[in-house]
Motif scaffolding. Structure first.
Motif, PDB file in Angstrom:
ATOM      1  N   PHE A  96      -1.342  30.397 -12.132  1.00 33.04           N
ATOM      2  CA  PHE A  96      -0.094  30.685 -12.899  1.00 33.04           C
ATOM      3  C   PHE A  96      -0.617  30.670 -14.264  1.00 33.04           C
ATOM      4  N   ILE A  97      -0.019  31.857 -14.897  1.00 33.27           N
ATOM      5  CA  ILE A  97      -0.193  32.224 -16.417  1.00 33.27           C
ATOM      6  C   ILE A  97       0.944  31.796 -17.100  1.00 33.27           C
ATOM      7  N   ALA A 101       2.487  36.785 -20.850  1.00 35.19           N
ATOM      8  CA  ALA A 101       1.298  36.799 -20.450  1.00 35.19           C
ATOM      9  C   ALA A 101       0.520  37.495 -21.464  1.00 35.19           C
ATOM     10  N   PRO A 102      -0.510  37.249 -22.333  1.00 32.34           N
ATOM     11  CA  PRO A 102      -1.312  38.064 -22.875  1.00 32.34           C
ATOM     12  C   PRO A 102      -2.086  38.892 -21.937  1.00 32.34           C
ATOM     13  N   LEU A 103      -2.258  40.279 -22.003  1.00 29.76           N
ATOM     14  CA  LEU A 103      -3.074  40.953 -21.097  1.00 29.76           C
ATOM     15  C   LEU A 103      -4.399  40.461 -21.076  1.00 29.76           C
ATOM     16  N   LEU A 107      -6.665  39.649 -17.725  1.00 29.20           N
ATOM     17  CA  LEU A 107      -7.931  39.950 -17.329  1.00 29.20           C
ATOM     18  C   LEU A 107      -8.969  39.009 -17.100  1.00 29.20           C
ATOM     19  N   ILE A 108      -8.774  37.487 -17.796  1.00 27.24           N
ATOM     20  CA  ILE A 108      -9.693  36.562 -17.426  1.00 27.24           C
ATOM     21  C   ILE A 108      -9.347  36.032 -16.273  1.00 27.24           C
ATOM     22  N   ALA A 109      -8.041  35.977 -15.639  1.00 21.90           N
ATOM     23  CA  ALA A 109      -7.920  35.449 -14.415  1.00 21.90           C
ATOM     24  C   ALA A 109      -8.481  36.423 -13.212  1.00 21.90           C
ATOM     25  N   VAL A 110      -8.436  37.715 -13.780  1.00 27.94           N
ATOM     26  CA  VAL A 110      -9.010  38.706 -12.321  1.00 27.94           C
ATOM     27  C   VAL A 110     -10.650  38.669 -12.537  1.00 27.94           C
ATOM     28  N   GLU A 111     -11.282  38.432 -13.758  1.00 26.12           N
ATOM     29  CA  GLU A 111     -12.657  38.069 -13.897  1.00 26.12           C
ATOM     30  C   GLU A 111     -12.929  36.459 -13.143  1.00 26.12           C
ATOM     31  N   ARG A 112     -12.315  35.851 -13.167  1.00 22.51           N
ATOM     32  CA  ARG A 112     -12.522  34.519 -12.606  1.00 22.51           C
ATOM     33  C   ARG A 112     -12.499  34.782 -11.188  1.00 22.51           C
ATOM     34  N   PHE A 145      -5.912  49.078 -18.699  1.00 28.87           N
ATOM     35  CA  PHE A 145      -6.177  49.931 -17.360  1.00 28.87           C
ATOM     36  C   PHE A 145      -7.736  50.212 -17.508  1.00 28.87           C
ATOM     37  N   HIS A 146      -7.971  50.681 -18.716  1.00 28.29           N
ATOM     38  CA  HIS A 146      -9.545  51.283 -18.725  1.00 28.29           C
ATOM     39  C   HIS A 146     -10.436  50.106 -18.247  1.00 28.29           C
ATOM     40  N   TYR A 147     -10.253  49.197 -18.794  1.00 27.78           N
ATOM     41  CA  TYR A 147     -11.088  47.967 -18.121  1.00 27.78           C
ATOM     42  C   TYR A 147     -10.937  47.618 -16.573  1.00 27.78           C
ATOM     43  N   ILE A 148      -9.693  47.284 -16.326  1.00 28.72           N
ATOM     44  CA  ILE A 148      -9.470  46.924 -14.936  1.00 28.72           C
ATOM     45  C   ILE A 148      -9.792  48.221 -13.941  1.00 28.72           C
TER      46      ILE A 148
END
Length: 192
Positions: A96-97, A101-103, A107-112, A145-148
């Motif tokens: 849960f964010i 939610a800041p992008l 991104l941090i949640a995706v990385e984790r 999106f470039h990062y993801i």
């Protein structure tokens, strides 16, 4: 590519780091989202991550039927439940964010999630490009999106982004479509 349902999508679009925008609106969007999750998880045997910007955890439990999915096969980054004041479902597979939610938080949640289970993760799904376009600037979304997209390619993880605007869409939609492998439109959009 125009299809009548997710079931008509070529299997090659589901595997090996493919990147697909899926354009659908109304009932086709709702059905398409749950059908894609079921196809990837139940039929293809993949595990993945859903970034939810439209559906609260309680709504997702009802829509997708988590009890029918293999345990741990779908993790959800939920960016909406806390803003609704709803009592989030007690589920270890939801992150849960706070909203808005800041992008960077997404991104941090995706990385984790990648670090915890990158070998198991076969796909990343974003439920609404339309929502993101309404809440973030074009520049912010381009960086996001470039990062993801690059991060998912590095890990050979397929990426699916639902866009509820059919046709050419906005500048963000067109730019994203030019970066991704395929665009699939379900039934030409609209209500059935």
């Amino acid at each position: 590519m125009l299809v009548e349902s997710i079931g008509e999508m070529d299997r090659k679009l589901l595997k090996n780091g493919s990147q697909v925008i899926i354009k659908a609106s109304g009932e086709r969007y709702i059905t398409g989202l749950s059908d894609l999750i079921n196809r990837l998880v139940r039929e293809e045997g993949d595990a993945g991550l859903l970034i939810s910007t439209r559906w609260s955890s309680n709504a997702l439990h009802r829509r997708i039927g988590f009890s029918k999915l293999p345990k741990g096969s779908l993790k959800v980054i939920d960016t909406i439940s806390l803003s609704l004041g709803s009592r989030p479902a007690s589920d270890p597979y939801f992150i849960f964010i706070p909203t808005p939610a800041p992008l960077e938080s997404i991104l941090i949640a995706v990385e984790r999630s990648l670090k915890k289970g990158s070998k198991e993760m076969g796909f990343l799904m974003i439920d609404s490009l339309t929502y993101l376009k309404d809440h973030y600037t074009e520049g912010q979304l381009n960086e996001f999106f470039h990062y993801i997209l690059n991060r998912m390619l590095e890990n050979d993880i397929s990426t699916f982004i639902f866009d509820q605007e059919t046709g050419d869409g906005t500048a963000v939609s067109r730019r994203l479509a030019s970066l991704m492998d395929n665009t699939v439109e379900i039934g030409g959009g609209g209500e059935e």
